[in-house]
Design a protein around this motif. Structure first.
Motif, PDB file in Angstrom:
ATOM      1  N   ARG A 165       7.778 -40.219 -70.159  1.00 30.31           N
ATOM      2  CA  ARG A 165       7.027 -41.420 -69.758  1.00 30.31           C
ATOM      3  C   ARG A 165       5.559 -41.324 -70.155  1.00 30.31           C
ATOM      4  O   ARG A 165       4.865 -40.356 -69.849  1.00 30.31           O
ATOM      5  CB  ARG A 165       7.138 -41.632 -68.253  1.00 30.31           C
ATOM      6  N   ARG A 166       5.098 -42.336 -70.850  1.00 28.03           N
ATOM      7  CA  ARG A 166       3.682 -42.519 -71.148  1.00 28.03           C
ATOM      8  C   ARG A 166       3.356 -43.984 -70.877  1.00 28.03           C
ATOM      9  O   ARG A 166       4.065 -44.874 -71.342  1.00 28.03           O
ATOM     10  CB  ARG A 166       3.355 -42.184 -72.609  1.00 28.03           C
ATOM     11  N   GLU A 167       2.307 -44.245 -70.146  1.00 26.07           N
ATOM     12  CA  GLU A 167       1.973 -45.621 -69.783  1.00 26.07           C
ATOM     13  C   GLU A 167       0.726 -46.071 -70.544  1.00 26.07           C
ATOM     14  O   GLU A 167       0.053 -45.279 -71.209  1.00 26.07           O
ATOM     15  CB  GLU A 167       1.776 -45.735 -68.271  1.00 26.07           C
ATOM     16  N   LEU A 168       0.436 -47.368 -70.412  1.00 27.68           N
ATOM     17  CA  LEU A 168      -0.698 -47.942 -71.138  1.00 27.68           C
ATOM     18  C   LEU A 168      -1.527 -48.817 -70.211  1.00 27.68           C
ATOM     19  O   LEU A 168      -1.015 -49.752 -69.590  1.00 27.68           O
ATOM     20  CB  LEU A 168      -0.219 -48.771 -72.331  1.00 27.68           C
ATOM     21  N   GLU A 220      -5.348 -29.872 -73.853  1.00 24.97           N
ATOM     22  CA  GLU A 220      -4.595 -28.698 -73.414  1.00 24.97           C
ATOM     23  C   GLU A 220      -4.919 -28.345 -71.969  1.00 24.97           C
ATOM     24  O   GLU A 220      -4.016 -28.056 -71.164  1.00 24.97           O
ATOM     25  CB  GLU A 220      -4.911 -27.516 -74.337  1.00 24.97           C
ATOM     26  N   ARG A 221      -6.201 -28.351 -71.618  1.00 31.36           N
ATOM     27  CA  ARG A 221      -6.582 -27.988 -70.251  1.00 31.36           C
ATOM     28  C   ARG A 221      -6.124 -29.039 -69.241  1.00 31.36           C
ATOM     29  O   ARG A 221      -5.731 -28.708 -68.118  1.00 31.36           O
ATOM     30  CB  ARG A 221      -8.102 -27.774 -70.177  1.00 31.36           C
ATOM     31  N   SER A 222      -6.154 -30.302 -69.645  1.00 35.48           N
ATOM     32  CA  SER A 222      -5.689 -31.366 -68.744  1.00 35.48           C
ATOM     33  C   SER A 222      -4.203 -31.225 -68.454  1.00 35.48           C
ATOM     34  O   SER A 222      -3.746 -31.380 -67.319  1.00 35.48           O
ATOM     35  CB  SER A 222      -5.974 -32.737 -69.362  1.00 35.48           C
ATOM     36  N   ALA A 223      -3.426 -30.931 -69.506  1.00 31.91           N
ATOM     37  CA  ALA A 223      -1.987 -30.758 -69.325  1.00 31.91           C
ATOM     38  C   ALA A 223      -1.697 -29.574 -68.418  1.00 31.91           C
ATOM     39  O   ALA A 223      -0.810 -29.621 -67.548  1.00 31.91           O
ATOM     40  CB  ALA A 223      -1.310 -30.573 -70.681  1.00 31.91           C
ATOM     41  N   PRO A 281       3.015 -35.578 -62.653  1.00 24.27           N
ATOM     42  CA  PRO A 281       3.401 -36.002 -63.997  1.00 24.27           C
ATOM     43  C   PRO A 281       2.176 -36.345 -64.829  1.00 24.27           C
ATOM     44  O   PRO A 281       1.210 -36.922 -64.331  1.00 24.27           O
ATOM     45  CB  PRO A 281       4.273 -37.234 -63.746  1.00 24.27           C
ATOM     46  N   GLN A 282       2.216 -35.989 -66.106  1.00 25.53           N
ATOM     47  CA  GLN A 282       1.070 -36.219 -66.974  1.00 25.53           C
ATOM     48  C   GLN A 282       0.780 -37.692 -67.199  1.00 25.53           C
ATOM     49  O   GLN A 282      -0.339 -38.051 -67.595  1.00 25.53           O
ATOM     50  CB  GLN A 282       1.276 -35.524 -68.322  1.00 25.53           C
ATOM     51  N   HIS A 283       1.770 -38.569 -66.952  1.00 23.54           N
ATOM     52  CA  HIS A 283       1.497 -39.984 -67.209  1.00 23.54           C
ATOM     53  C   HIS A 283       0.499 -40.564 -66.214  1.00 23.54           C
ATOM     54  O   HIS A 283       0.035 -41.688 -66.402  1.00 23.54           O
ATOM     55  CB  HIS A 283       2.795 -40.798 -67.229  1.00 23.54           C
ATOM     56  N   ARG A 284       0.138 -39.805 -65.171  1.00 23.56           N
ATOM     57  CA  ARG A 284      -0.932 -40.253 -64.268  1.00 23.56           C
ATOM     58  C   ARG A 284      -2.311 -40.021 -64.873  1.00 23.56           C
ATOM     59  O   ARG A 284      -3.312 -40.498 -64.335  1.00 23.56           O
ATOM     60  CB  ARG A 284      -0.833 -39.533 -62.926  1.00 23.56           C
ATOM     61  N   ILE A 289      -2.939 -38.410 -78.254  1.00 22.72           N
ATOM     62  CA  ILE A 289      -2.636 -38.677 -76.847  1.00 22.72           C
ATOM     63  C   ILE A 289      -1.136 -38.599 -76.606  1.00 22.72           C
ATOM     64  O   ILE A 289      -0.667 -37.937 -75.672  1.00 22.72           O
ATOM     65  CB  ILE A 289      -3.181 -40.064 -76.439  1.00 22.72           C
ATOM     66  N   ALA A 290      -0.368 -39.269 -77.451  1.00 24.33           N
ATOM     67  CA  ALA A 290       1.084 -39.339 -77.262  1.00 24.33           C
ATOM     68  C   ALA A 290       1.749 -37.987 -77.469  1.00 24.33           C
ATOM     69  O   ALA A 290       2.643 -37.593 -76.712  1.00 24.33           O
ATOM     70  CB  ALA A 290       1.682 -40.377 -78.204  1.00 24.33           C
ATOM     71  N   GLN A 291       1.330 -37.276 -78.503  1.00 26.37           N
ATOM     72  CA  GLN A 291       1.942 -35.981 -78.792  1.00 26.37           C
ATOM     73  C   GLN A 291       1.746 -34.985 -77.668  1.00 26.37           C
ATOM     74  O   GLN A 291       2.552 -34.059 -77.506  1.00 26.37           O
ATOM     75  CB  GLN A 291       1.381 -35.430 -80.105  1.00 26.37           C
ATOM     76  N   ASN A 292       0.706 -35.161 -76.886  1.00 21.95           N
ATOM     77  CA  ASN A 292       0.450 -34.271 -75.759  1.00 21.95           C
ATOM     78  C   ASN A 292       0.987 -34.809 -74.435  1.00 21.95           C
ATOM     79  O   ASN A 292       0.737 -34.225 -73.383  1.00 21.95           O
ATOM     80  CB  ASN A 292      -1.057 -33.990 -75.649  1.00 21.95           C
ATOM     81  N   GLY A 293       1.695 -35.952 -74.494  1.00 21.01           N
ATOM     82  CA  GLY A 293       2.400 -36.450 -73.325  1.00 21.01           C
ATOM     83  C   GLY A 293       1.569 -37.204 -72.316  1.00 21.01           C
ATOM     84  O   GLY A 293       1.987 -37.360 -71.160  1.00 21.01           O
ATOM     85  N   PHE A 294       0.395 -37.702 -72.727  1.00 26.21           N
ATOM     86  CA  PHE A 294      -0.467 -38.427 -71.798  1.00 26.21           C
ATOM     87  C   PHE A 294      -0.296 -39.934 -71.935  1.00 26.21           C
ATOM     88  O   PHE A 294       0.113 -40.446 -72.980  1.00 26.21           O
ATOM     89  CB  PHE A 294      -1.939 -38.075 -72.048  1.00 26.21           C
ATOM     90  N   SER A 295      -0.647 -40.629 -70.880  1.00 25.52           N
ATOM     91  CA  SER A 295      -0.809 -42.070 -70.965  1.00 25.52           C
ATOM     92  C   SER A 295      -2.127 -42.370 -71.675  1.00 25.52           C
ATOM     93  O   SER A 295      -2.966 -41.483 -71.860  1.00 25.52           O
ATOM     94  CB  SER A 295      -0.798 -42.695 -69.567  1.00 25.52           C
ATOM     95  N   ALA A 296      -2.304 -43.636 -72.060  1.00 23.63           N
ATOM     96  CA  ALA A 296      -3.512 -44.023 -72.795  1.00 23.63           C
ATOM     97  C   ALA A 296      -4.227 -45.149 -72.079  1.00 23.63           C
ATOM     98  O   ALA A 296      -3.601 -46.035 -71.494  1.00 23.63           O
ATOM     99  CB  ALA A 296      -3.162 -44.441 -74.227  1.00 23.63           C
ATOM    100  N   GLY A 297      -5.545 -45.110 -72.143  1.00 23.13           N
ATOM    101  CA  GLY A 297      -6.376 -46.200 -71.649  1.00 23.13           C
ATOM    102  C   GLY A 297      -7.149 -46.778 -72.822  1.00 23.13           C
ATOM    103  O   GLY A 297      -8.124 -46.175 -73.288  1.00 23.13           O
ATOM    104  N   ILE A 298      -6.698 -47.910 -73.328  1.00 18.06           N
ATOM    105  CA  ILE A 298      -7.346 -48.534 -74.484  1.00 18.06           C
ATOM    106  C   ILE A 298      -8.504 -49.391 -73.982  1.00 18.06           C
ATOM    107  O   ILE A 298      -8.319 -50.327 -73.204  1.00 18.06           O
ATOM    108  CB  ILE A 298      -6.350 -49.387 -75.284  1.00 18.06           C
ATOM    109  N   PHE A 299      -9.703 -49.035 -74.431  1.00 18.81           N
ATOM    110  CA  PHE A 299     -10.904 -49.733 -73.986  1.00 18.81           C
ATOM    111  C   PHE A 299     -11.425 -50.630 -75.106  1.00 18.81           C
ATOM    112  O   PHE A 299     -11.580 -50.208 -76.244  1.00 18.81           O
ATOM    113  CB  PHE A 299     -11.975 -48.718 -73.590  1.00 18.81           C
TER     114      PHE A 299
END
Length: 681
Positions: free
Chosen positions: A159-162, A345-348, A357-360, A385-395
């Protein structure tokens, strides 16, 4: 979140301060393109250090003076009859500022609920969020625009959210009023199927999203956040003065959500907080989340990576021990956009330690390219962002509109809009989103009946059944409340929005790709009784036999989605039922009363500007699911005539409706009995 190259929050540090422990009877496979190939602002630092700590003043309990309140009401009434009054589409309302979005500028205004629309029942103007309009996300990868069975379901592991954070030139522009304006070329957001949260952002103290954005987002099942931003110390000092002042502020912010009909907040504290006030800042975020989640339907609170545990304003660009306390007490954290691979890396690592879950964790992507690649190079940033399993915040995705003035000198400020600006923006916008789409999760539409006329919330004119509306309401318009359901994937090189002709609303889809079928909608439309009614409005400049127009429907069994059947709804001499591919003809006979919606009434002849309506009725010998809706048009190589799609309607009917319809063109398809499904590998 200011646009400034010299802002320290834009800098990517070499070292981090502290570490933390998606009429032609051909039946060839290429009709549906089943191949697996890819289709082709300022320099402020925001760090205000206190030389000494002063006793914070208590935020006052607000008592509204009755005489002052009457003066405010009289001011509103006076403004209603001013020279800037707008023409209303609804005779029961007026175009006064009471229906205009505004920011709250200070705590007195916030606590006293001093907004112009305090007496307006916004439930009359804002469609409530209905998350049932769409189902769980799927990754389409590089098959996004193919009418294809390729889907990867989103689950807890991938899961990755936007989050889309809309900030355009300070906002509260032409979008601020319920009836909006005639600037039809203004910025519009269209790609809701990939969005999990939409935030309306400004640098005002409390940003309340305008009704147009609320309606467009809610219609697509997307929750909307307002922004609580503190860029002046005095405002936060008042709020954090005591537990009581915190609780009053939380109650006031929650009241705004309930009154205006939005779902929560992005909290962005951009000032240094005295250490002794930090417990109350934590209380503020914790209580705001609790109140929002318990009182506001679908309520959410996001924290922006800014203040750390000491109260210092130090953007970390990662989740770490210095900001994890805010992560724990909010629904999600939006990380500042100046991150690097080490930050990821440190965030994960810390997210795993937290058991979260990383999607938060939403990693920031600034489309203007501050600190990381933006613009048409944003894919590189999104891939990391996606390759590391995070959600994204597009500004600031309105980059595609704002920067037109720097690209070939377009004038984006014309009050009545500009045709060249409109076309250039839509083209750039589709191209930008198409590049990112393989990395985003797409949410299929699942609610029946399904209807859209493709209106983007603006138009050079309004159209009714193909004819231009000649009344006062037919003038050019920009009104996001009028936006209809949009395609599930970017149109890019397959079709484009057309404004000079439409069936209903302000725009239609003009076909560009005449080579193969392409996807418009990803769906999970369940037909438990196996009866499908499909209608659409179309226009072909040349209706000869060399030109064909088919809406393509991909279906699967109710519980076995590893099989599918393609249904071509065009014009044929007879219905053709064959394994994997079926071709059916429109009905000439009338449907029973009540089956066709008023927006798309059945018609056997030409309508305004050459538009036509087709209806199809098919019965299957068991429950089926509509998984994709696409378009397949053909024309001769020498032809330059155009084809347009103006509206589409899908509904599941009862067996009684099938029996009551007297038509030789209705199709009976024994897909189970004759084993017509295609087994997928």
């Amino acid at each position: 979140m200011k646009r400034s190259a010299s802002n320290p929050k834009d800098a990517v540090p070499d070292k981090v301060p502290a570490k933390s422990g998606e009429a032609n009877n051909h039946t060839q496979q290429n009709d549906i393109g089943l191949d697996s190939g890819n289709n082709s602002g300022n320099s402020d630092t925001g760090c205000n250090q206190h030389s000494k700590e002063e006793e914070p003043p208590q935020i006052p309990a607000v008592v509204v003076d009755e005489e002052e309140e009457q003066e405010q009401k009289q001011e509103i009434l006076t403004s209603c009859v001013g020279g800037d009054q707008k023409v209303c589409l609804d005779a029961s309302t007026c175009g006064c500022p009471q229906l205009e979005a505004e920011a709250v500028l200070d705590n007195r205004q916030l606590l006293a609920f001093q907004v112009r629309s305090r007496d307006i029942d916004w439930r009359q103007y804002v469609q409530p969020l209905d998350t049932r309009i769409r189902s769980g996300g799927v990754y389409l990868d590089k098959q996004a625009d193919f009418v294809s069975n390729h889907r990867r379901a989103v689950d807890d592991q991938n899961r990755r959210e936007l989050l889309v954070c809309h900030d355009m030139m300070g906002n509260y522009l032409e979008d601020r009023h319920f009836h909006s304006s005639e600037k039809y070329d203004d910025y519009r957001f269209l790609h809701w199927s990939a969005v999990d949260y939409f935030c309306y952002f400004s640098h005002k103290y409390v940003t309340i999203p305008p009704s147009g954005w609320l309606n467009a987002a809610h219609r697509h099942g997307v929750p909307v956040l307002g922004t609580y931003i503190v860029e002046a110390d005095s405002l936060l000092v008042e709020v954090l003065a005591s537990e009581e002042s915190v609780d009053r502020t939380v109650a006031a912010l929650t009241r705004l959500c309930l009154h205006f009909g939005f779902e929560g907040w992005l909290v962005n504290v951009e000032v240094t907080v005295p250490q002794k006030s930090m417990p109350n800042l934590h209380r503020f975020v914790r209580e705001l989340r609790s109140a929002t989640e318990s009182q506001v339907p679908h309520g959410r609170v996001f924290w922006y990576d800014s203040v750390i545990e000491t109260g210092a304003l130090l953007w970390q660009n990662e989740l770490n021990a210095r900001n994890v306390d805010f992560f724990r007490i909010s629904d999600a954290m939006l990380i500042n956009y100046a991150w690097n691979d080490g930050h990821l890396e440190r965030s994960a690592s810390l997210a795993r330690q937290e058991g979260s879950p990383q999607h938060r964790v939403f990693m920031g992507l600034d489309v203007f390219g501050r600190s990381r690649k933006g613009g048409f190079q944003s894919l590189d940033t999104m891939e990391r962002i996606a390759q590391n399993g995070f959600s994204a915040g597009i500004f600031a995705p309105a980059w595609s509109f704002e920067t037109l003035r720097n690209w070939q000198g377009y004038d984006i400020s014309k009050a009545n809009g500009d045709e060249e600006v409109n076309a250039a923006f839509l083209s750039r916008n589709e191209s930008w989103w198409a590049r990112l789409w393989p990395l985003l999760a797409t949410h299929p539409y699942q609610a029946l009946p399904f209807y859209t006329d493709f209106c983007v919330g603006s138009g050079q004119a309004s159209f009714v059944r193909g004819s231009r509306d000649a009344s006062a309401t037919g003038r050019p318009f920009f009104n996001l409340s009028r936006q209809s359901l949009q395609p599930s994937v970017p149109l890019d090189k397959n079709a484009r929005h057309c404004f000079h002709t439409a069936f209903t609303g302000g725009s239609s889809l003009e076909v560009i790709n005449y080579e193969r079928a392409f996807r418009l909608f990803v769906t999970d439309l369940v037909l438990p009784r196996g009866v499908l009614l499909l209608g659409y409005a179309y226009r072909m400049d040349d209706a000869s036999r060399d030109h064909t127009f088919d809406v393509v429907v991909r279906l699967s069994p109710f519980q076995r989605h590893s099989q599918d059947l393609y249904l071509f709804c065009g014009s044929y001499n007879t219905n053709i039922v064959a394994p994997h591919l079926c071709y059916i003809s429109p009905m000439d006979d009338p449907l029973p009363s009540g089956l066709a919606p008023v927006q798309l009434r059945q018609s056997s002849g030409l309508l305004g500007d050459g538009w036509r309506v087709r209806y199809y009725l098919a019965r299957f010998d068991g429950p089926v699911v509509v998984k994709d809706i696409g378009l397949k048009c053909r024309r001769s190589l020498a032809s330059t005539s155009d084809a347009y799609l103006g509206a589409i309607y899908v509904q599941g009917l009862f067996q009684e409706d099938w029996m009551a319809t007297q038509s030789s063109q209705k199709a009976s398809i024994d897909v189970y009995g004759r084993q017509l499904w295609e087994y997928l590998t």
